[in-house]
Design a protein around this motif. Structure first.
Motif, PDB file in Angstrom:
ATOM      1  N   GLU A  20     -23.945  -1.099  -0.293  1.00 37.87           N
ATOM      2  CA  GLU A  20     -24.379  -0.868   1.081  1.00 37.87           C
ATOM      3  C   GLU A  20     -23.311  -1.302   2.073  1.00 37.87           C
ATOM      4  OE1 GLU A  20     -28.038  -2.861   1.840  1.00 37.87           O
ATOM      5  OE2 GLU A  20     -29.196  -1.646   0.421  1.00 37.87           O
ATOM      6  N   HIS A  21     -22.472  -2.245   1.641  1.00 38.52           N
ATOM      7  CA  HIS A  21     -21.444  -2.803   2.534  1.00 38.52           C
ATOM      8  C   HIS A  21     -20.028  -2.422   2.123  1.00 38.52           C
ATOM      9  CE1 HIS A  21     -24.349  -5.374   4.661  1.00 38.52           C
ATOM     10  NE2 HIS A  21     -24.927  -5.538   3.490  1.00 38.52           N
ATOM     11  N   ARG A  22     -19.827  -1.834   0.958  1.00 36.27           N
ATOM     12  CA  ARG A  22     -18.493  -1.469   0.472  1.00 36.27           C
ATOM     13  C   ARG A  22     -18.495  -0.004   0.033  1.00 36.27           C
ATOM     14  NH1 ARG A  22     -16.150  -6.505  -0.719  1.00 36.27           N
ATOM     15  NH2 ARG A  22     -17.213  -7.940   0.704  1.00 36.27           N
ATOM     16  N   ARG A  23     -17.349   0.618   0.160  1.00 39.93           N
ATOM     17  CA  ARG A  23     -17.194   1.974  -0.336  1.00 39.93           C
ATOM     18  C   ARG A  23     -15.993   2.035  -1.272  1.00 39.93           C
ATOM     19  NH1 ARG A  23     -16.972   6.302   2.405  1.00 39.93           N
ATOM     20  NH2 ARG A  23     -18.222   5.677   4.225  1.00 39.93           N
ATOM     21  N   PHE A  24     -16.015   3.018  -2.131  1.00 44.60           N
ATOM     22  CA  PHE A  24     -14.907   3.204  -3.062  1.00 44.60           C
ATOM     23  C   PHE A  24     -13.743   3.888  -2.358  1.00 44.60           C
ATOM     24  CE2 PHE A  24     -18.551   3.053  -6.027  1.00 44.60           C
ATOM     25  CZ  PHE A  24     -18.114   2.008  -6.818  1.00 44.60           C
ATOM     26  N   PRO A  25     -12.531   3.477  -2.679  1.00 44.43           N
ATOM     27  CA  PRO A  25     -11.372   4.126  -2.047  1.00 44.43           C
ATOM     28  C   PRO A  25     -11.205   5.562  -2.533  1.00 44.43           C
ATOM     29  CG  PRO A  25     -10.650   2.626  -3.767  1.00 44.43           C
ATOM     30  CD  PRO A  25     -12.132   2.432  -3.628  1.00 44.43           C
ATOM     31  N   ASP A  71     -17.943   4.290   8.566  1.00 43.81           N
ATOM     32  CA  ASP A  71     -19.376   4.030   8.652  1.00 43.81           C
ATOM     33  C   ASP A  71     -19.695   2.537   8.574  1.00 43.81           C
ATOM     34  OD1 ASP A  71     -19.684   6.787   8.668  1.00 43.81           O
ATOM     35  OD2 ASP A  71     -19.803   6.865   6.480  1.00 43.81           O
ATOM     36  N   GLY A  72     -18.788   1.698   9.037  1.00 46.20           N
ATOM     37  CA  GLY A  72     -19.048   0.271   9.042  1.00 46.20           C
ATOM     38  C   GLY A  72     -18.907  -0.403   7.703  1.00 46.20           C
ATOM     39  N   ARG A  73     -18.573   0.345   6.662  1.00 42.86           N
ATOM     40  CA  ARG A  73     -18.414  -0.262   5.330  1.00 42.86           C
ATOM     41  C   ARG A  73     -16.935  -0.506   5.051  1.00 42.86           C
ATOM     42  NH1 ARG A  73     -21.178   3.059   0.736  1.00 42.86           N
ATOM     43  NH2 ARG A  73     -20.383   4.858   1.900  1.00 42.86           N
ATOM     44  N   ALA A  74     -16.646  -1.687   4.506  1.00 42.44           N
ATOM     45  CA  ALA A  74     -15.270  -1.980   4.107  1.00 42.44           C
ATOM     46  C   ALA A  74     -14.961  -1.263   2.797  1.00 42.44           C
ATOM     47  CB  ALA A  74     -15.082  -3.481   3.939  1.00 42.44           C
ATOM     48  N   THR A  75     -13.701  -0.960   2.593  1.00 42.76           N
ATOM     49  CA  THR A  75     -13.278  -0.283   1.371  1.00 42.76           C
ATOM     50  C   THR A  75     -12.934  -1.308   0.305  1.00 42.76           C
ATOM     51  OG1 THR A  75     -12.409   1.568   2.636  1.00 42.76           O
ATOM     52  CG2 THR A  75     -11.625   1.332   0.388  1.00 42.76           C
ATOM     53  N   LEU A  76     -13.440  -1.080  -0.887  1.00 47.58           N
ATOM     54  CA  LEU A  76     -13.101  -1.970  -2.004  1.00 47.58           C
ATOM     55  C   LEU A  76     -11.614  -1.945  -2.278  1.00 47.58           C
ATOM     56  CD1 LEU A  76     -16.048  -1.009  -4.366  1.00 47.58           C
ATOM     57  CD2 LEU A  76     -15.634  -3.301  -3.473  1.00 47.58           C
ATOM     58  N   LYS A  77     -11.048  -3.103  -2.531  1.00 44.96           N
ATOM     59  CA  LYS A  77      -9.636  -3.192  -2.904  1.00 44.96           C
ATOM     60  C   LYS A  77      -9.448  -2.633  -4.314  1.00 44.96           C
ATOM     61  CE  LYS A  77      -9.129  -7.499  -0.291  1.00 44.96           C
ATOM     62  NZ  LYS A  77     -10.563  -7.784  -0.094  1.00 44.96           N
ATOM     63  N   GLN A  78      -8.235  -2.193  -4.596  1.00 42.43           N
ATOM     64  CA  GLN A  78      -7.957  -1.650  -5.925  1.00 42.43           C
ATOM     65  C   GLN A  78      -8.233  -2.689  -7.015  1.00 42.43           C
ATOM     66  OE1 GLN A  78      -7.431   1.332  -6.751  1.00 42.43           O
ATOM     67  NE2 GLN A  78      -6.880   2.344  -4.832  1.00 42.43           N
ATOM     68  N   GLN A  79      -7.933  -3.952  -6.727  1.00 42.82           N
ATOM     69  CA  GLN A  79      -8.203  -5.008  -7.704  1.00 42.82           C
ATOM     70  C   GLN A  79      -9.691  -5.136  -7.960  1.00 42.82           C
ATOM     71  OE1 GLN A  79      -6.214  -6.693  -9.646  1.00 42.82           O
ATOM     72  NE2 GLN A  79      -7.867  -7.916 -10.535  1.00 42.82           N
TER      73      GLN A  79
END
Length: 486
Positions: free
Chosen positions: A374-379, A394-402
């Protein structure tokens, strides 16, 4: 020696009953008729105890005169200092009950000003405990011992005055008492004032020169205990007069006052401490972030304040306390549905490591996984930046590759739960090709494998992967959907 020649309905002699009631004329007649003033009842009380406890000044005066006339000075002194079965003298009873004029008479008759009771109390301690300031002033002026200990925990009169909040008595005592007197836990009066929220007494002690940075046997400071108990006015006084907020207050871990405020949810005190505490506690390797104690004790408001003031949602790895991250601590602490702390940390950008992914995937419940996504999205590959992350949408941070790599490691380990987590991952944007691993294709059941292959362009499959699928079809461990052939 007790006189049992008379029997009394209320267990006391006629002389004692009259002395208690204050009928001094009747008392004089009884004395003139030869009635004894030395008879004791079943509590060890004599008429002097009765009149002193009741504050009957004239009766006390007449009894003392009768004793002086009947015996030697030595006998008179012994009588004045006679004790009940509880070890209480007439002087003690008068001081305890605040009878100033009676006390003056007894002291003039050579009452022992420091006589202790069976439980270690004394006239001064009793007067302090009861809040009789004038009595305390008299006893101090007459030379009462002011630094003796009078409880099982070795408290002095100053400890007790502060504990009871008798500020007028504290003002009397600070000029004559040891300000740094220690009880059996090395607690001083300043610590007592901070612990029980006595700001007026605390200011008197500070103005008299008491040490605000004293540490008791477990290394707690007055500032720590005031933060723990939420006594904001005491916290302000201590900080304004030199209390050090960065002194470690525990032998077990580097506990600071800010930790105590966070642990017990005293938000106003917490804000004051954040402003003066060295931020090394947030990320320092040898430290423990206050965010941990807020999370572990489920203090949601403390978590909000700390995150709002810029404390890291990731903090430091505290393996010595078996804490890897605030988020994982919140997950381990939380029941279901997951606590507000978990949501706050994820929303604030806490790193999603393999341990957290494992908590989300090694279960047949997708609640935590859905909460994360709900708070993160896939790059997306086409939007990747130089550091491997995509711009937020959309207000969601993108997950880091790690973070994505650690997700895949957890997924490989927990294939048996994939029927639960696979739909969530694919429907929220995970690139399906990332899951096309030999280990997964070999272990997935037919339904789960078919679900994944719905998202895959077969023409892009590598030869080794196609061989695995062909072998499973031949072994009849996989039943492909009809449309897969086209």
């Amino acid at each position: 020696m007790m006189d049992f020649t008379e029997c009394y309905a209320d267990t006391v002699s006629r002389v004692a009953a009259v002395a208690r009631s204050g009928h001094w004329r009747h008392l004089r007649r009884l004395i003139q008729r030869g009635c004894s003033v030395e008879q004791r009842d079943n509590r060890g009380w004599c008429p002097l105890h009765e009149s002193a406890a009741a504050g009957r000044t004239q009766c006390v005066r007449d009894i003392l005169s009768a004793i002086a006339a009947a015996g030697s000075a030595r006998h008179c002194r012994a009588y004045v200092n006679s004790l009940t079965h509880e070890g209480e003298s007439a002087c003690f009873l008068a001081a305890q009950l605040g009878h100033l004029s009676v006390l003056r008479l007894l002291l003039k008759a050579h009452a022992d000003i420091d006589q202790q009771t069976n439980d270690g109390s004394c006239p001064l301690f009793a007067a302090v405990d009861a809040g009789h300031a004038e009595v305390v002033e008299l006893l101090v002026s007459e030379g009462a011992a002011v630094n003796g200990t009078h409880t099982a925990s070795c408290w002095t009169c100053l400890h007790q005055a502060v504990y009871k909040g008798h500020s007028e008595i504290v003002r009397i005592l600070v000029g004559v008492c040891d300000l740094e007197a220690l009880d059996d836990h090395r607690i001083t009066p300043v610590f007592v004032a901070a612990q029980y929220g006595r700001p007026v007494c605390l200011r008197i002690l500070i103005d008299a020169g008491a040490n605000v940075n004293v540490q008791v046997s477990d290394l707690a400071t007055p500032l720590l205990i005031a933060c723990q108990e939420g006594h904001g006015s005491c916290v302000d006084l201590l900080l304004d007069h030199g209390a050090d907020p960065n002194v470690s207050c525990s032998n077990d871990w580097p506990q600071l006052p800010v930790h105590a405020a966070a642990q017990f949810g005293h938000v106003g005190v917490l804000r004051r401490l954040i402003a003066v505490t060295d931020r090394v506690c947030d990320r320092g390797d040898a430290m423990v972030s206050p965010l941990y104690v807020a999370v572990v004790n489920d203090q949601i408001q403390s978590v909000k304040v700390l995150l709002g003031e810029g404390f890291s949602p990731d903090a430091q790895d505290c393996r010595r306390l078996d804490l890897r991250s605030p988020l994982q601590a919140a997950i381990n602490q939380s029941g279901k549905p997951y606590s507000e702390s978990v949501k706050l940390l994820i929303a604030d950008g806490a790193n999603i490591g393999e341990e957290t992914w494992t908590s989300a995937l090694a279960t047949d419940d997708s609640e935590l996984l859905q909460l994360i996504l709900e708070h993160r999205r896939f790059p997306r590959p086409e939007a990747s930046s130089a550091d491997g992350s995509s711009p937020p949408r959309d207000g969601r941070a993108t997950l880091k590759q790690q973070e994505v790599r650690e997700l895949l490691c957890a997924a490989l380990t927990h294939v048996s739960f994939s029927a639960c987590w696979l739909p969530v991952l694919l429907k929220t944007g995970l690139e399906p090709s990332l899951l096309l691993q030999p280990h997964m294709l070999e272990r997935w059941n037919s339904a789960v494998l078919n679900f994944l292959l719905e998202f895959v362009n077969w023409s892009t499959l590598s030869v080794p992967l196609k061989l695995i699928l062909d072998q499973r079809r031949a072994e009849k461990s996989w039943d492909p959907r009809p449309q897969f052939g086209t």
